[in-house]
Design an enzyme around this catalytic site. Sequence first.
Site, PDB file in Angstrom:
ATOM      1  N   TYR A   1       0.861  -1.184   0.000  1.00  8.62           N
ATOM      2  CA  TYR A   1       0.000   0.000   0.000  1.00  8.62           C
ATOM      3  C   TYR A   1       0.900   1.238   0.000  1.00  8.62           C
ATOM      4  CZ  TYR A   1      -4.120  -2.896   1.017  1.00  8.62           C
ATOM      5  OH  TYR A   1      -5.138  -3.822   0.950  1.00  8.62           O
ATOM      6  N   GLU A   2       0.376   2.329  -0.567  1.00  8.56           N
ATOM      7  CA  GLU A   2       1.251   3.490  -0.779  1.00  8.56           C
ATOM      8  C   GLU A   2       1.687   4.158   0.525  1.00  8.56           C
ATOM      9  OE1 GLU A   2      -1.176   5.750  -3.375  1.00  8.56           O
ATOM     10  OE2 GLU A   2      -2.390   6.605  -1.787  1.00  8.56           O
ATOM     11  N   SER A   3       1.097   3.769   1.631  1.00  7.80           N
ATOM     12  CA  SER A   3       1.543   4.290   2.923  1.00  7.80           C
ATOM     13  C   SER A   3       2.892   3.694   3.315  1.00  7.80           C
ATOM     14  CB  SER A   3       0.509   3.974   3.998  1.00  7.80           C
ATOM     15  OG  SER A   3       0.197   2.596   4.006  1.00  7.80           O
ATOM     16  N   GLY A   4       3.441   2.801   2.491  1.00  3.77           N
ATOM     17  CA  GLY A   4       4.788   2.295   2.752  1.00  3.77           C
ATOM     18  C   GLY A   4       4.836   0.885   3.288  1.00  3.77           C
TER      19      GLY A   4
END
Lengths: 281, 256
Positions: free
Chosen positions: B49-52
């Site tokens: 996920y783009e939150s890392g």
Amino acid sequence: MPDFIPLKTAIARSVTDGCSVALEGFTHLIPHAAAHEIIRQGRRELTLMRMTPDMIYDQLIGMGCVAKLIFSYAGNPGVGLLRRMRDAVENGWPVPLEIEEHSHAAMAHAYEAGASNMPFALMRGYIGAGLREVNPNIKTVTCPFTGEELAAFPALRPDVGIIHAAKADRQGNVLIEGILGVQKETVLAAKTAIVTVEQVVEDLQAHPNACVLPGWTISAICEVPGGAHPSYVHGVYPRDNSAYVEWDEIAADRDRFQAWMQANVLDVDDSVFADRVRGLV
Amino acid sequence: MDYSANEMMTVAAARALTSEDVCFVGIGAPSAACNLARLTHAPGVTLIYESGTIGTEPNVLPLSIGDGELCETALTTVSVPEMFRYWLQGGRITIGFLGGAQMDRFGNLNTTIVGDYHSPKVRLPGGGGAPEIAVHAQQIYITMKQSPRGFVPRIDFFTSFGFGEGGEDRARRGIATKGPTRLMTDMAVWAPEPETKELQVVSLHPGVTREAMAASVGWEILYAEDVGETPPPTAEELEILRDLHARTKAAHAGSG
């Protein structure tokens, strides 16, 4: 070493009308208490930066604090749109809002460039993207080695960077755990940094490669337990998802929004946050 | 077993993933599909996920891309600049899973605006990670419901680039990745025609007619020569998907 001062004092001495402010936190560690303090102090004409303007920016915009917004995703995550921001963009209420829109990758690179003391950031990106046509701050540079064209955009250097964290020690060193977002970049890119924390401890108990911001990179530490609510603090309290769902209804109507802000922001102070997370832990 | 069109869509989307994939997951429909794949036939799939969060295995579907659940169950969590720089731009993502508000026949997506950008009719959230996912992930899978409002002849804004004007448009712009190779909707599975890159229907979900298809899409639909029927969801797929949604609902109804 930073000053350990009340949030009210820290905001009053750093956030002034017309200045640029980045309140960051990628879903996690969003500094709600600090945003509410800015609203209470009645700041105007701010330029706000944030990758994911969500509830706090909806509140700042709806209360007329903001002249310009630099962002990459403006939504209530998993719920829907930002209704106060939409009202400002679509109808100019309560004041018109100028927007500068980027992609996430670009915003992240731009904070990194700010932290690195570079004038601009570059990436391989914005290829075929409509933002190139509508954002004059997205330009092209040519690689001097390969001739490849790359996207370039200005570094982000906010006057004030504000983040929340679980803890600081007595020297003001701050430990960030969990989803890191752009917390470190925001502090290092900003001219002045304010960090609200859940608590001040004797020892951070950080492992050797932990994400620690040295106290000398920070101007003020403010102890505000619960200060991220309804966002969350990894290992301390969970995200209050129901509050985000409720926000969609509150923000849908101007009168209801203003009544909510009066009761929950203007008429209180930052001591209310501790109560808001008590039932969540 | 009875099932809804929505469930068919999620199951069809999940089936496209394999255990070898490294998948960059968008929120909403893609998130359900990716986690269903992980819980059924593709236990080895790496979800990012783009939150890392890298290699995350959430027990419930996250409401946002940054829920704590994603970090707690991840192999590791990196900063957001690192996520976009090393992992996405670095070419390590095999599948980018996207949805959108509007899509055209070439898989170009709009999640930014309805109407004119400078005086919008509806201001949507914007692109987030999508503009770069669309060009850096080795392939793009799209999942969204068909409707005349969503499947339009011309999108109002190019949030993320699919095949552009079709044909070799990606290559002309210096994009080396494949683009949208698969579209899973509530009615059909689509894939690009090899030459023109226009998305064409390769299988219809059980019971879906061409008349119903025509009414839900704003252009004249191209059908592959040999259009099959999508296999219906299995009892196992439905059971696992419903359990996942039930756990998610229970978790989000409470205070966290």
